[in-house]
Design a protein around this motif. Structure first.
Motif, short mmCIF file in Angstrom:
data_model
loop_
_atom_site.label_atom_id
_atom_site.label_comp_id
_atom_site.label_asym_id
_atom_site.label_seq_id
_atom_site.Cartn_x
_atom_site.Cartn_y
_atom_site.Cartn_z
N MET A 1 15.29 158.75 -3.95
CA MET A 1 15.62 160.04 -4.50
C MET A 1 16.50 159.83 -5.73
O MET A 1 17.42 159.02 -5.71
CB MET A 1 16.35 160.87 -3.44
CG MET A 1 16.91 162.16 -3.97
SD MET A 1 17.29 163.36 -2.70
CE MET A 1 15.64 163.88 -2.29
N GLU A 2 16.25 160.59 -6.78
CA GLU A 2 17.05 160.48 -8.00
C GLU A 2 18.09 161.59 -8.06
O GLU A 2 17.81 162.74 -7.72
CB GLU A 2 16.17 160.54 -9.25
CG GLU A 2 17.00 160.30 -10.50
CD GLU A 2 16.17 160.10 -11.75
OE1 GLU A 2 16.74 160.28 -12.85
OE2 GLU A 2 14.99 159.78 -11.65
N HIS A 3 19.29 161.21 -8.49
CA HIS A 3 20.40 162.14 -8.65
C HIS A 3 20.94 161.98 -10.06
O HIS A 3 20.89 160.89 -10.64
CB HIS A 3 21.53 161.80 -7.66
CG HIS A 3 21.10 161.76 -6.23
ND1 HIS A 3 21.12 162.86 -5.42
CD2 HIS A 3 20.62 160.74 -5.48
CE1 HIS A 3 20.69 162.52 -4.22
NE2 HIS A 3 20.38 161.24 -4.22
N VAL A 4 21.50 163.05 -10.59
CA VAL A 4 22.19 162.99 -11.87
C VAL A 4 23.62 163.44 -11.63
O VAL A 4 23.86 164.50 -11.04
CB VAL A 4 21.51 163.90 -12.92
CG1 VAL A 4 22.31 163.90 -14.22
CG2 VAL A 4 20.07 163.44 -13.18
N THR A 5 24.58 162.60 -12.07
CA THR A 5 25.99 162.99 -11.98
C THR A 5 26.53 163.08 -13.40
O THR A 5 26.04 162.43 -14.31
CB THR A 5 26.81 161.98 -11.16
OG1 THR A 5 26.80 160.70 -11.80
CG2 THR A 5 26.25 161.85 -9.74
N GLU A 13 31.51 161.43 -5.30
CA GLU A 13 31.09 162.39 -4.26
C GLU A 13 29.72 162.02 -3.70
O GLU A 13 29.49 162.13 -2.49
CB GLU A 13 31.08 163.81 -4.81
CG GLU A 13 30.68 164.86 -3.79
CD GLU A 13 31.51 164.82 -2.50
OE1 GLU A 13 30.93 165.07 -1.42
OE2 GLU A 13 32.72 164.55 -2.54
N LEU A 14 28.81 161.56 -4.55
CA LEU A 14 27.50 161.11 -4.07
C LEU A 14 27.67 159.92 -3.13
O LEU A 14 27.03 159.84 -2.09
CB LEU A 14 26.60 160.77 -5.26
CG LEU A 14 25.19 160.33 -4.92
CD1 LEU A 14 24.43 161.40 -4.14
CD2 LEU A 14 24.44 159.97 -6.21
N CYS A 118 17.73 147.47 3.63
CA CYS A 118 18.96 147.82 2.94
C CYS A 118 18.70 149.04 2.05
O CYS A 118 17.57 149.35 1.70
CB CYS A 118 19.52 146.64 2.15
SG CYS A 118 18.62 146.19 0.68
N ILE A 119 19.77 149.73 1.75
CA ILE A 119 19.71 150.89 0.86
C ILE A 119 19.95 150.39 -0.55
O ILE A 119 20.92 149.66 -0.81
CB ILE A 119 20.77 151.93 1.25
CG1 ILE A 119 20.50 152.43 2.67
CG2 ILE A 119 20.81 153.08 0.26
CD1 ILE A 119 21.64 153.23 3.27
N CYS A 120 19.07 150.73 -1.47
CA CYS A 120 19.19 150.30 -2.86
C CYS A 120 19.69 151.46 -3.71
O CYS A 120 19.14 152.56 -3.64
CB CYS A 120 17.85 149.81 -3.38
SG CYS A 120 17.22 148.38 -2.46
N THR A 135 19.46 156.34 -8.61
CA THR A 135 18.30 156.36 -7.73
C THR A 135 18.67 155.65 -6.43
O THR A 135 19.13 154.49 -6.46
CB THR A 135 17.11 155.65 -8.39
OG1 THR A 135 16.85 156.27 -9.66
CG2 THR A 135 15.86 155.75 -7.53
N VAL A 136 18.48 156.34 -5.32
CA VAL A 136 18.79 155.80 -3.99
C VAL A 136 17.48 155.69 -3.22
O VAL A 136 16.76 156.68 -3.06
CB VAL A 136 19.79 156.72 -3.24
CG1 VAL A 136 20.13 156.13 -1.88
CG2 VAL A 136 21.05 156.94 -4.08
N THR A 137 17.17 154.47 -2.77
CA THR A 137 15.93 154.25 -2.01
C THR A 137 16.21 153.38 -0.79
O THR A 137 17.18 152.64 -0.75
CB THR A 137 14.87 153.55 -2.89
OG1 THR A 137 15.40 152.32 -3.38
CG2 THR A 137 14.43 154.42 -4.05
N GLY A 138 15.33 153.49 0.19
CA GLY A 138 15.41 152.65 1.37
C GLY A 138 16.37 153.17 2.42
O GLY A 138 17.21 154.03 2.15
N GLY A 139 16.25 152.65 3.63
CA GLY A 139 17.18 152.96 4.70
C GLY A 139 17.31 154.42 5.03
O GLY A 139 18.36 154.86 5.47
N GLY A 140 16.28 155.21 4.80
CA GLY A 140 16.35 156.64 5.10
C GLY A 140 17.22 157.38 4.11
O GLY A 140 17.77 158.44 4.43
#
Length: 142
Positions: A1-5, A13-14, A118-120, A135-140
């Protein structure tokens, strides 16, 4: 999932939101340019785990340990490691066995040692100075 801060505080906070759902033994592997905000994200993770200590980059120590929260946090900086083999010399397996969360900056330097699951977290500069694309991927990951 992609996030913009749009600030270091939003990046933290993310990280805090991600950490609230982490389980013992979780590995969060970071990639991104120097100064992109990896340590800010880890500061947020510490807060999300309930750790009140000041979080700093482990650039010269390789690993900083933080306790006192829901889970311990082991914050690694692999920038100076030449290979995944060197990771085992610093006791990587011992850290994994301790049931905390391992946050690994410059994870691309030890990619061969990271297991599936692992979470990337990839952090890149955005369209302007304070903005980050994460971008956060993996590990649910959410």
């Amino acid at each position: 999932m992609e996030h913009v801060t749009n600030s270091p505080e939003e990046t933290e906070e993310l990280g805090a939101r991600l950490a609230r759902d982490l389980e013992p033994g979780a590995v969060v592997a970071f990639t991104g340019d120097l100064g992109a905000g990896k340590t800010a994200f880890v500061r947020g993770m510490a807060r999300g785990l309930g750790i009140r200590d000041r979080v700093t980059s482990p650039t010269f120590t390789i690993v900083n340990e933080y306790e006192g929260g829901r889970l311990p946090l082991f914050h690694f900086d692999m920038y100076r490691l030449g290979s995944a083999d060197e990771l085992f010399d610093i006791g990587w397996e011992d850290y994994l066995a301790r049931g905390g969360v391992c946050a690994v900056e410059w994870s691309e330097n030890i990619a061969g040692a990271l297991e599936d699951g692992c979470i990337c977290v990839d952090i890149r500069r955005g369209d302007w100075d304070g903005q980050r694309r994460i971008t956060v991927t993996g590990g649910g990951a959410r």
